[in-house]
Enzyme design. Structure first.
Site, PDB file in Angstrom:
ATOM      1  N   SER A 113       0.847  -1.196   0.000  1.00 61.42           N
ATOM      2  CA  SER A 113       0.000   0.000   0.000  1.00 61.42           C
ATOM      3  C   SER A 113       0.880   1.243   0.000  1.00 61.42           C
ATOM      4  O   SER A 113       0.942   1.976  -0.976  1.00 61.42           O
ATOM      5  CB  SER A 113      -0.929  -0.024   1.219  1.00 61.42           C
ATOM      6  OG  SER A 113      -1.705   1.140   1.301  1.00 61.42           O
ATOM      7  N   GLY A 115       4.248   1.034   1.582  1.00 62.95           N
ATOM      8  CA  GLY A 115       5.640   0.599   1.650  1.00 62.95           C
ATOM      9  C   GLY A 115       6.339   0.879   2.961  1.00 62.95           C
ATOM     10  O   GLY A 115       7.567   0.824   3.035  1.00 62.95           O
ATOM     11  N   GLY A 184      -3.915   0.933   3.642  1.00 63.98           N
ATOM     12  CA  GLY A 184      -4.124  -0.506   3.725  1.00 63.98           C
ATOM     13  C   GLY A 184      -3.434  -1.157   4.891  1.00 63.98           C
ATOM     14  O   GLY A 184      -4.065  -1.843   5.719  1.00 63.98           O
ATOM     15  N   GLY A 185      -2.136  -0.965   5.020  1.00 62.08           N
ATOM     16  CA  GLY A 185      -1.394  -1.569   6.118  1.00 62.08           C
ATOM     17  C   GLY A 185      -1.695  -0.920   7.453  1.00 62.08           C
ATOM     18  O   GLY A 185      -1.833  -1.606   8.471  1.00 62.08           O
ATOM     19  N   TYR A 474       3.467  -3.899  19.073  1.00 64.25           N
ATOM     20  CA  TYR A 474       2.479  -3.299  18.169  1.00 64.25           C
ATOM     21  C   TYR A 474       2.724  -3.822  16.763  1.00 64.25           C
ATOM     22  O   TYR A 474       3.819  -3.676  16.219  1.00 64.25           O
ATOM     23  CB  TYR A 474       2.607  -1.780  18.223  1.00 64.25           C
ATOM     24  CG  TYR A 474       1.685  -0.993  17.321  1.00 64.25           C
ATOM     25  CD1 TYR A 474       0.410  -1.440  16.998  1.00 64.25           C
ATOM     26  CD2 TYR A 474       2.094   0.240  16.809  1.00 64.25           C
ATOM     27  CE1 TYR A 474      -0.423  -0.691  16.185  1.00 64.25           C
ATOM     28  CE2 TYR A 474       1.268   1.004  16.002  1.00 64.25           C
ATOM     29  CZ  TYR A 474       0.006   0.530  15.686  1.00 64.25           C
ATOM     30  OH  TYR A 474      -0.816   1.276  14.870  1.00 64.25           O
ATOM     31  N   TYR A 477       4.441  -1.830  14.081  1.00 67.91           N
ATOM     32  CA  TYR A 477       5.880  -1.630  14.245  1.00 67.91           C
ATOM     33  C   TYR A 477       6.570  -3.000  14.126  1.00 67.91           C
ATOM     34  O   TYR A 477       7.221  -3.482  15.040  1.00 67.91           O
ATOM     35  CB  TYR A 477       6.197  -0.998  15.605  1.00 67.91           C
ATOM     36  CG  TYR A 477       5.672   0.404  15.793  1.00 67.91           C
ATOM     37  CD1 TYR A 477       5.324   1.207  14.707  1.00 67.91           C
ATOM     38  CD2 TYR A 477       5.524   0.946  17.070  1.00 67.91           C
ATOM     39  CE1 TYR A 477       4.846   2.492  14.885  1.00 67.91           C
ATOM     40  CE2 TYR A 477       5.051   2.242  17.257  1.00 67.91           C
ATOM     41  CZ  TYR A 477       4.708   3.008  16.165  1.00 67.91           C
ATOM     42  OH  TYR A 477       4.235   4.284  16.348  1.00 67.91           O
TER      43      TYR A 477
END
Length: 508
Positions: A113, A115, A184-185, A474, A477
């Site tokens: 999406s 990067g 997206g991500g 998380y 991350y």
């Protein structure tokens, strides 16, 4: 139904949470690669799609398309593979073609999406793969009457914020600060931002979605079912299909917000202030998010290295309402009106992204060529770190190059706590004071091991001060140090649990 105990089923194929976010992995020879390319070309022709959305290594634009969304040079420098092909679909039928050919020829499919994946998992692999780059699927449709929006997953946060502000001065969305991060991500992994204490995370506001599953079916919330809809909101969307579009609930904000960035050094009692911050940040008025950045740099006063604590904050309201709150709850910081700036919310997105004073058009700039190698980690803190612990952190920061490493302390509490840990896959709710983001960057990759060793030693040292059983992390991350799937694709649930419980707790 207990979502913690179940796996997700898509068209007869079981898809569990997958760190590598793949549809399938299989060995492939160059002949397979050629067969795969022929398959893609034929499928595009069948759907009357233009083939200029297909980039092979022989294409003059291949390298520029590949590099355009690489935000971290480290993963690509260690990868043994480059994508067999890059597809930049403009229509859903082209994604369906990609899925069909991936299954038929055993070539791994990666979805990109924006990067920003910290480990480059959207654009690197140790096995033959191709990329579906969503950059052309970035339309945003705002409904100001219903306070909702449909956002395609190739859009960036900057494009989303810009489009909302063009339609309304009192609508916004709660998500991250980096304008080039892909929707997206970011949404599918959670989506923490500067309004999260008031309005939760991005995934809390997803109310519908459009997903293409492993059999090429286009599904919405009703047709995919609540189990799958639950999984894509914080569980990493591409494990369950390809999310093409999210429908989100927008939030109502005041026309004026207040920002400040106040710096205190060790000579200005930074240690005591950071220690005190831990007792305030998650409990203060939820309209205020007091974020903290910590770096080592050379003091202009005496030419010696010192630690800078940067209190970078957003208050949803005017400065005259903010100051009494700070004077009551955190007088030690000594915040005064001159430290603060009132502005519309959309201008605050520039402030936090480092674009203060620039035109709003900068939010539409997707290009951000990286010249930096970096590594990041995360942790959650449930009990305040002692002053002794902080002083040892300062020693670690002083070991690294000036401004080369940074810790971010991002406060929780407020609206984040109002959801149960199983409401969506993102489990980091009540009980967390703040999240730590560790980051180190370098430009000379010959120094790779020194920097990697440094961040791992710091991470090891802080184990005594952070969450345990599991030591939570998380998902956005991403950190392969805490575990990863077998590259051959035969990872068991037990093996994957090494990392799965850290990201998702009992939702895994």
């Amino acid at each position: 139904m207990n979502k913690r105990k179940q796996s997700m089923q898509i068209s007869g194929s079981i898809f569990s949470f997958s760190l590598l976010a793949f549809i399938l992995i299989s060995g492939a020879s160059s002949a397979h690669n050629n067969d795969f390319l022929e398959c893609i070309t034929l499928q595009f022709q069948k759907s009357n799609s233009e083939s200029d959305s297909i980039y092979t290594p022989q294409n003059a634009s291949y390298s520029s398309v590949l590099q355009s969304s690489i935000r971290n040079l480290r993963p690509a420098s260690n990868s043994g593979q480059k994508p067999v092909v890059i597809i930049t679909p403009e229509h859903e039928s082209q994604i369906q073609a990609a899925i069909y050919c991936s299954k038929k020829h055993g070539i791994q499919l990666k979805v990109r999406s924006g990067g920003h994946d910290y480990e480059g998992l959207s654009y690197v692999s140790q096995t033959p793969f191709f990329i579906v780059d969503m950059r052309n699927l970035r339309s945003i449709s705002i409904d100001t009457e219903k306070n909702t929006a449909w956002v395609q997953t190739g859009a960036t946060l900057g494009e989303l914020y810009y489009t909302i502000a063009a339609k309304s001065k009192t609508l916004a969305f709660t998500a991250g600060v980096c304008s080039t991060v892909g929707v997206g991500g970011h949404f599918s992994g959670g989506g923490y931002g500067m309004m999260s204490r008031k309005h939760g995370i991005a995934a809390d506001h997803i109310i519908d979605a459009k997903v293409i599953d492993a059999n090429g079916r286009i599904l919405n919330r009703k047709s995919m079912g609540e189990d799958l809809f639950w999984a894509i909101r914080g569980g990493g969307g591409t494990s369950f299909g390809i999310v093409v579009e999210f429908k989100i609930e927008l939030i109502v904000i005041p026309q004026t917000v207040t920002v400040f960035n106040v710096t205190r050094t060790l000579e200005q009692n930074a240690t005591q202030l950071v220690h005190r911050w831990q007792y305030v940040a998650d409990k203060i008025d939820e309209n205020l998010l007091l974020r903290l950045f910590l770096r080592s740099f050379t003091s202009s006063r005496n030419g010696k290295r010192t630690i800078g604590a940067f209190f970078t904050s957003l208050y949803l309201g005017p400065v005259d309402d903010l100051l009494p709150i700070m004077q009551e709850k955190f007088p030690e910081l000594g915040l005064v009106k001159e430290d603060c700036t009132e502005m519309p919310w959309i201008e605050s997105t520039l402030f936090f992204a480092g674009f203060q004073g620039e035109s709003l058009d900068v939010l539409l700039n997707r290009t951000q060529v990286s010249t930096v190698y970096s590594k990041a980690k995360s942790d959650y803190v449930r009990q305040p770190i002692s002053e002794y612990g902080l002083k040892n952190i300062w020693k670690f920061l002083n070991e690294e190059d000036e401004n080369g490493a940074e810790l971010q302390f991002s406060p929780y509490g407020g609206r984040i706590n109002d959801f149960s840990e199983s409401e969506i896959p993102f489990p980091h709710r009540s009980g967390n004071i703040f999240m730590i983001h560790y980051g180190v960057g370098w430009e000379d990759n010959a120094e790779f091991q020194r920097h990697i060793n440094w961040i791992r030693r710091l991470f090891s040292f802080l184990a005594r001060y952070v969450s345990k059983s599991p030591r939570a992390a998380y998902f956005n991350y991403r950190d392969l140090d805490i575990g990863m799937n077998n590259i051959k694709g035969n990872t068991s649930y037990k093996q994957a649990s090494v990392w799965g419980f850290k990201y998702f707790k009992n939702n895994f």
